[in-house]
Design a protein around this motif. Structure first.
Motif, PDB file in Angstrom:
ATOM      1  N   TYR A  52       6.651 -11.572  -9.655  1.00 50.98           N
ATOM      2  CA  TYR A  52       5.611 -10.753  -9.030  1.00 50.98           C
ATOM      3  C   TYR A  52       6.064  -9.304  -8.995  1.00 50.98           C
ATOM      4  N   TYR A  53       5.133  -8.387  -9.343  1.00 48.67           N
ATOM      5  CA  TYR A  53       5.378  -6.975  -9.103  1.00 48.67           C
ATOM      6  C   TYR A  53       5.413  -6.724  -7.594  1.00 48.67           C
ATOM      7  N   VAL A  54       6.284  -5.812  -7.182  1.00 50.43           N
ATOM      8  CA  VAL A  54       6.327  -5.376  -5.787  1.00 50.43           C
ATOM      9  C   VAL A  54       5.887  -3.912  -5.774  1.00 50.43           C
ATOM     10  N   ILE A  55       4.643  -3.668  -5.420  1.00 50.73           N
ATOM     11  CA  ILE A  55       4.040  -2.338  -5.432  1.00 50.73           C
ATOM     12  C   ILE A  55       3.906  -1.857  -3.992  1.00 50.73           C
ATOM     13  N   CYS A  56       4.426  -0.664  -3.719  1.00 50.55           N
ATOM     14  CA  CYS A  56       4.433  -0.158  -2.348  1.00 50.55           C
ATOM     15  C   CYS A  56       3.911   1.279  -2.318  1.00 50.55           C
ATOM     16  N   PHE A  57       3.147   1.599  -1.269  1.00 48.15           N
ATOM     17  CA  PHE A  57       2.785   3.000  -1.046  1.00 48.15           C
ATOM     18  C   PHE A  57       2.610   3.226   0.460  1.00 48.15           C
ATOM     19  N   GLU A  58       2.881   4.458   0.857  1.00 44.81           N
ATOM     20  CA  GLU A  58       2.823   4.795   2.272  1.00 44.81           C
ATOM     21  C   GLU A  58       1.393   5.103   2.693  1.00 44.81           C
ATOM     22  N   LEU A  59       1.156   4.954   4.006  1.00 46.37           N
ATOM     23  CA  LEU A  59      -0.164   5.203   4.576  1.00 46.37           C
ATOM     24  C   LEU A  59      -0.064   6.239   5.683  1.00 46.37           C
TER      25      LEU A  59
END
Length: 1334
Positions: free
Chosen positions: A463-470
């Motif tokens: 699985y790709y682990v995609i992260c972004f801040e909010l």
């Protein structure tokens, strides 16, 4: 450049520090730069779309729009500062993290500020170019580029035409000048139009190596349909302008655990025909769909061949989830923190094409989907859409929960070490043990135990682990947020740019439609309609302000209002404008009739009565329609045409039980017609009918089950499951009313036909236990219906098959055959066939309970369908191993087998052919007995039947060949002569030359080689009298199908086997080079390498570009290396091939012996697989005729006394072993082998031991097994694909499906024509569904 408003500084602004002030200036500057890429008309379209979008009105309490289901309504409370997304990895097309961040940035702007979600549609311009109709927010974005690229490739494959992107963009600017296009869009040039397009870079797409030959394959499986007939071409081209192909992306699974979301998406290729029933009748519609189905099959098969396309699809799948995800975050007042993302692409890197140049066909283009005149160019149409609803959010699986901290650490550390610029930013990947909603792969693992059955769907996946801040979606004091800056500019521009002036209206119309039509568009009704059809939101907004609502409400000459046109062309922004203006979107189409006015009035009267408030009038209307329906078989069409279906569906929602019963009774009488079913589905009938299953009235239960049965018959199975139809039906299985149970089980049965999701749903909701319970019912009807239902629940799904058996289905099914009701036994046999197919454990369970003897009785029945089911079930129990198939064929017996071959049934013929193959395989005894039992004549008779199905014909051809060839490629002159005397050769020659299927041709070639194998008389007859030519076989070597190529080589090898003269004839008939065999010699599939090695040895003097010694040496080496395989299929094939070569040419046995073949073959005599031991024993037997091999094997047998027993016990009775070897070993055994005197082999101890009694006698030590004797893997294969994969064996299986039409007897659904209201609530128990005692 646009003039932007100056921000007025308040007194509070003066207290900001310099840093904040500079940040605010930067945000405003970026917002201003965003709008600079648009020209005036694009800005107007952008502003209008943002203003009227349903996204901008969803918080309005007056809005009646429902929020899409799934994540947007179900997302758990979200108070986290980051979002982490997990999605499966496609290792063939890896995603780039910078691209992902660019997509997130563009979606954030489009959704949060401009109220637009991405999509694309290609629209025709007046000059045949195609406009790229994107939501304006996605002009000059990476998302826009991906949408255009993927949609262009879709249309390129549909038309078979392609122009590279760089050349396309350049040609788009120049083609009008080159063609000298006049104001009406017509070319005035005298140049060769195609030559100009071709010079600009337009080519046949099959020139691309990835798409070479894609249109050569015939996808048409219907012999009655010819898509290339002139009539079919003309019909298709008549409507081609309004036929579209579209990709639709949808999220199919969502899981959440805190701030981690696991999702999976998929896409579907669909078509749309933009015509109403006035212009397109149902028959023509079906003809168009049949042709489109073939075109879509080609595209679906080859679309993902290019890595670039797979990459683009990967990004679109991600976008599909991000759209509803960001919409959900917007509701939670969260927004992506854009400053934390990777650097955006520069503006010049994300330019999108505004239009595409036309397509044009060349004379030699391969694609035949469309037919245009020479030098006629044309536009493209279609698009890509995203389904923003999602399935319900599931709880994350335990493996994701247990690794939450690891996931967060992985996401947080992605850019911790290296933050510099890179060409490619990899996305971190983690492995999890999770469930994937993918196609079942149980057929790949036939040896799976019960404990391993869940591995098909619960496996380790990447699985790709995609992260972004909010950040919070609130405007902060003293600070200008990016969305605030954009919204401020939008609000300012809206006043300045809208509405359009008359000059701007005319310019836009002229650009899209040309000068003549633009002049017509000055008329407001015509201009409104044209704007709606083309999706020109800004123009429609301007016209709406110029005219009254009554004008917009006017219908055209066809009875369509503006709203109808907007719906027909899928113009969502315009529909939103109409909704915002309180336009009546529920109006019906009004049609003027010149004749049959009385019929129209009657229909209208009945429809109005169904919609009135009076209960009595509604009941009378339904009852009158019931009378009309039953009065004449054709009157159902009148009821449908009157538009009553939506009104009837509404009646199902009223609380009056009698009215509901009468309504479902009427619907169940007309739901047998497909058009009625379509109307039911479109009117929301499925959820309404399913809701009634929860009522307390059995009459409703029975009728609703019938309606759902009819709906499922029309391929709406997934829709029924979507509204929880299966659990609702399973709940009714607790009732004790026979007609309800019959209808409910029939409905479940149809829902499960070729639908794995529904099969699992029946298991997951405990439906299997109920179905098994009815097998022991007192009612024969319930026994039969439950058996038929079990058959479809478990068909072709090993996971469900095992689940059914674990619930205890074996004994009740066997008990069915001990009764006297033949129809029950037939349905029981159907269930056994379904459960036992390709499932060795279940086959064993039924065989242990002596089921074969009961099934054999079915073969004696008079009815052909009973015989068919008995034969198919018996062969399902025969399994996939040769030993088991041979045993089953022996139990069936010669008489029944020959009777099957003489039958008119394709199923019986097929099983008879397969039984002959199993019996005759490597058995001269059975071959001779079949000949003596007059079994050859029926086989040859079948060869002469022209209407025989391809599957049956293949089986019969293989049976004829199998009759003539024995172990180690020995021949049987007796069976060869029988076949020739039955005049089989002319028939086979005719099939070889004229049959359209290459599979048939190559199998005929192989069978001919078997018939004349090592028989000089028959070889001469074949060549001289029958006119056989090797050229007919040689051309099959160049087939694009690897199996056919390899099989053709095998056939030629048999013709040439031990026959120098035939080798010379083959050499004279055509050139054969090593390049033909090289792909197989270098193949990763072991069986392909072994078979190719055998062929180059036999044909070494026919292959012209390599000397025969080199070829022989290479082939021998490959075969010896194959003996080191751990795959039983490879070992069996290699052993048999070595056995054949050991009695071919001088020197070959010595070559094998010198490479240690004897020792390796002896090693495999310890194998746990009987077929491996047999093949290796046969090879050793033939090698004993070589003196060196004789000596080595004798030494092996002397040193290991049990080795000789293993050899003689396993060797095939038809195989040959040197008598001198046997005599020598027996002589040495008589005098006492040295090894027998050793203590370790059971000899006396060196130190005498004096003990008394039997219990003190010395016991022999257990034999030492080779280390790999327990690592042999059970094989799975089919006969045609013998040389395809190393996991396969060399036995035939049923590759061909037959129609499974059910007899209209005991399992028919119960469909009474009249609903008797006085019987409601008074049901009588007609059968005891519980198991009988004793």
């Amino acid at each position: 450049m646009l003039r932007l408003p100056k921000k007025v500084l308040t007194r509070l602004d003066q207290i900001q520090d310099d840093e904040t002030y500079l940040e605010n200036l930067a945000v405003q500057r970026n917002a201003s730069a965003f709008f600079e890429k648009y020209d005036r008309s694009e800005v107007q379209e952008l502003l209008t779309t943002a203003l009227v979008s349903w996204l901008s009105t969803k918080e309005d309490v007056r809005s009646q729009l429902d929020i899409p289901c799934g994540i947007m309504t179900q997302m758990n409370n979200f108070a986290f500062s980051t979002a982490i997304l997990l999605t499966p990895v496609d290792s063939d097309a890896l995603l780039d993290y910078r691209e992902v961040h660019q997509i997130i940035r563009e979606l954030a702007v489009g959704i949060y500020c401009l109220n637009q979600i991405p999509s694309i549609s290609l629209e025709a311009n007046y000059d045949q170019s195609s406009s790229c109709h994107l939501p304006p927010a996605y002009y000059d974005t990476r998302i826009g580029q991906i949408l255009i690229d993927i949609d262009y490739m879709l249309k390129a494959l549909w038309h078979g035409i392609y122009m590279p992107k760089e050349k396309r963009a350049r040609f788009s600017e120049l083609w009008r000048t080159i063609m000298d296009i006049d104001p009406d869009g017509k070319p005035q040039t005298s140049k060769d139009i195609f030559a100009e397009f071709n010079a600009a870079g337009l080519v046949d797409i099959t020139k691309d190596p990835d798409f070479d030959g894609i249109y050569d394959e015939d996808m048409n499986e219907d012999p009655t349909y010819n898509p290339n007939s002139s009539e079919e071409k003309a019909v298709f081209m008549k409507y081609a302008e309004n036929i579209m192909l579209k990709l639709t992306f949808s999220t199919i699974q969502v899981q959440q655990y805190e701030n981690v979301f696991i999702f999976e998406t998929a896409y579907w290729l669909t078509n749309a025909i933009k015509y109403n029933q006035d212009y397109l009748d149902i028959c023509t519609y079906q003809r168009l769909q049949q042709r489109l189905y073939l075109q879509k099959k080609i595209i679906q098969k080859h679309f993902e061949k290019k890595k670039e396309i797979r990459g683009g699809l990967g990004y679109l799948k991600l976008i599909c989830f991000l759209i509803p995800f960001l919409l959900s975050l917007k509701k939670k007042m969260k927004v992506p923190y854009l400053s934390s993302l990777l650097q955006p692409f520069s503006d010049d890197k994300v330019k999108t094409e505004r239009e595409l140049p036309p397509f044009i066909y060349g004379q030699d283009f391969k694609c035949q989907n469309f037919y245009y005149k020479e030098n006629q160019y044309f536009h493209m149409h279609g698009g890509i859409e995203f389904d923003i609803s999602t399935p319900s959010i599931e709880n994350a699986l335990e493996d994701f929960k247990n690794n939450l901290e690891k996931i967060r650490d992985c996401a947080a550390n992605t850019f911790a070490e290296d933050s510099g610029y890179k060409e490619y930013y990899s996305i971190p990947v983690m492995e999890f043990y999770g469930r994937r909603k993918i196609a079942s792969t149980e057929e790949k693992s036939q040896g799976t135990s019960k404990l391993e059955k869940h591995l098909f769907f619960f496996l380790f996946h990447s699985y790709y682990v995609i992260c972004f801040e909010l950040e919070a979606f609130y405007q902060q004091l003293y600070k200008t947020q990016w969305w605030g800056a954009i919204n401020e500019i939008v609000n300012s521009l809206r006043v300045k740019r809208l509405p359009l002036t008359d000059a701007q209206l005319h310019d836009q119309f002229k650009k899209k439609f040309g000068f003549k039509k633009a002049m017509k568009c000055k008329s407001i009704p015509y201009g409104l309609k044209s704007a709606v059809e083309r999706g020109l939101s800004a123009i429609f907004h301007t016209f709406s302000r110029k005219t009254s609502s009554s004008t917009i409400n006017v219908s055209d000459e066809a009875g369509f209002a503006i709203f109808h046109h907007a719906a027909l062309y899928n113009r969502v922004p315009i529909i939103c404008q109409l909704c915002n203006a309180n336009f009546n979107v529920n109006q019906r189409r009004f049609i003027m009739f010149s004749q049959d006015s009385s019929k129209v009035d009657m229909k209208k009267e009945r429809t109005e009565m169904l919609q009135c408030e009076s209960y009595k009038q509604r009941m009378m209307a339904v009852m009158s329609l019931e009378v009309i329906c039953l009065a004449n078989e054709r009157y159902w069409k009148c009821i449908l045409d009157a538009g009553t279906i939506p009104a009837l569906i509404n009646l199902l929602k009223c609380p009056k039980i009698k009215l509901q019963c009468k309504t479902v009774g009427l619907l169940s009488n007309i739901s047998t017609h497909n058009s009625v079913v379509h109307a039911l589905v479109e009117s929301g009938g499925i959820p309404a009918v399913i809701n009634l299953l929860a009522s307390d009235e059995p009459e409703l239960h029975s009728r609703c089950a019938v309606i759902l049965y009819d709906i499922a018959q029309c391929e709406n199975k997934d829709v029924v499951a979507k509204y929880n139809g299966i659990p609702a039906l399973i709940n009714l299985l607790t009732l004790n009313i026979e007609n309800v149970l019959v209808n409910v089980m029939n409905c479940i049965r149809v829902l499960c036909i070729k639908n794995e999701i529904n099969q699992r749903a029946v298991r997951d909701h405990n439906g299997i236990q109920h179905l098994i319970r009815f097998l022991s019912s007192d009612s024969d009807v319930l026994k039969a219906v439950s058996s038929a239902t079990i058959a479809e629940v478990g068909r072709d799904n090993k996971e469900i098959q095992n689940a059914i058996i674990m619930e205890g289905a074996i004994n009740p099914l066997v008990a069915l055959f001990k009764g006297t009701q033949l129809s029950v036994q037939v349905k029981g046999a159907e269930a056994v066939e379904s459960l036992a197919s390709f499932n060795p454990l279940i086959q064993k369970a039924f065989l242990e309970r002596k089921l074969t003897k009961y099934l054999l009785k079915l073969l004696k029945a008079f009815q052909i369908d009973v015989k068919e089911q008995g034969a198919m079930t018996l062969w399902a129990l025969a399994g996939q191993s040769l030993k088991q198939q041979k045993h089953m064929a022996e139990q069936i017996g010669y008489n029944f087998i020959i009777s099957m071959l003489l039958s008119s049934s394709a199923k019986m013929q097929y099983v008879g052919g397969e039984a002959v193959i199993a019996l005759s395989k490597d058995s001269r005894l059975h071959q001779n007995q079949i000949c003596e039992g007059n079994g050859i004549a029926p086989l040859v008779r079948l060869l002469k039947i022209s209407r025989l199905t391809e599957g049956t014909l293949l089986s019969v051809i293989r049976a004829v060949g199998s009759m003539c060839i024995g172990v180690a490629h020995t021949s049987n002159p007796v069976s060869q002569q029988f076949i020739v005397e039955e005049d089989a050769l002319p028939v086979l020659i005719q099939l070889l030359r004229n049959h359209p299927s290459p599979n048939i041709k190559v199998e005929v070639a192989f069978s001919l080689a078997c018939i004349v194998l090592r028989n000089e008389v028959l070889q001469n007859e074949l060549l001289d009298n029958e006119g056989f030519k090797y050229s007919d076989v040689l051309h099959l070597l160049h087939s694009t199908d690897k199996d056919i190529c390899l099989r053709a080589g095998y056939a030629l090898s048999l013709f040439a086997f031990n026959n120098r003269f035939q080798q010379y004839l083959i050499l004279e008939s055509g050139i054969m080079t090593i390049s033909i065999f090289e792909p197989f010699l270098e193949s990763a599939v072991e069986t392909e390498r072994a078979m190719a090695a055998f062929q180059i040895i036999v044909l070494s003097k026919v292959i012209v570009d390599v000397d025969h010694i080199t070829l022989t040496a290479r082939g021998v080496t490959i075969l010896v290396d194959s003996l080191y395989s751990v795959q039983p299929a490879t070992l069996v094939l290699t052993g048999n091939l070595i056995a054949s070569l050991a009695h071919s040419r001088a020197g070959i046995p010595e070559a094998f012996t010198s490479l240690g073949t004897i020792q390796r073959l002896c090693y495999h005599l310890h194998s746990v697989r009987e077929e491996v031991r047999t093949a290796c024993s046969c090879a050793l037997g033939y090698l004993t005729y070589n003196a060196n091999a004789f000596r080595i094997l004798l030494k092996e047998c002397r040193n290991k006394p049990n080795q000789f027993l293993r050899l003689t016990n396993n060797i095939n009775r038809d195989a040959s072993i040197n008598p001198a070897f046997l005599k020598e070993f027996q002589m040495q055994q008589t005098v006492g082998l040295p090894s027998l005197s050793l203590e370790k082999n059971g000899g006396p101890s060196i130190i005498p031991v004096f003990k008394k009694g039997k219990e003190h006698r010395r016991k022999a030590k257990p034999k030492i097994q080779p280390r790999d004797s327990l690592t042999l893997i059970p094989p799975v294969t089919n006969f045609m694909g013998l040389f395809k994969t190393t996991e396969n064996t060399d036995v035939p299986v049923n590759l061909f499906s037959f129609s499974s039409a059910l007899s209209s007897d005991i399992i028919n659904i119960s469909r009474p024509r009249i609903v008797c209201l006085n019987q409601l609530g008074k049901h009588v128990q007609k059968a005891n569904s519980e198991p009988s005692e004793g």
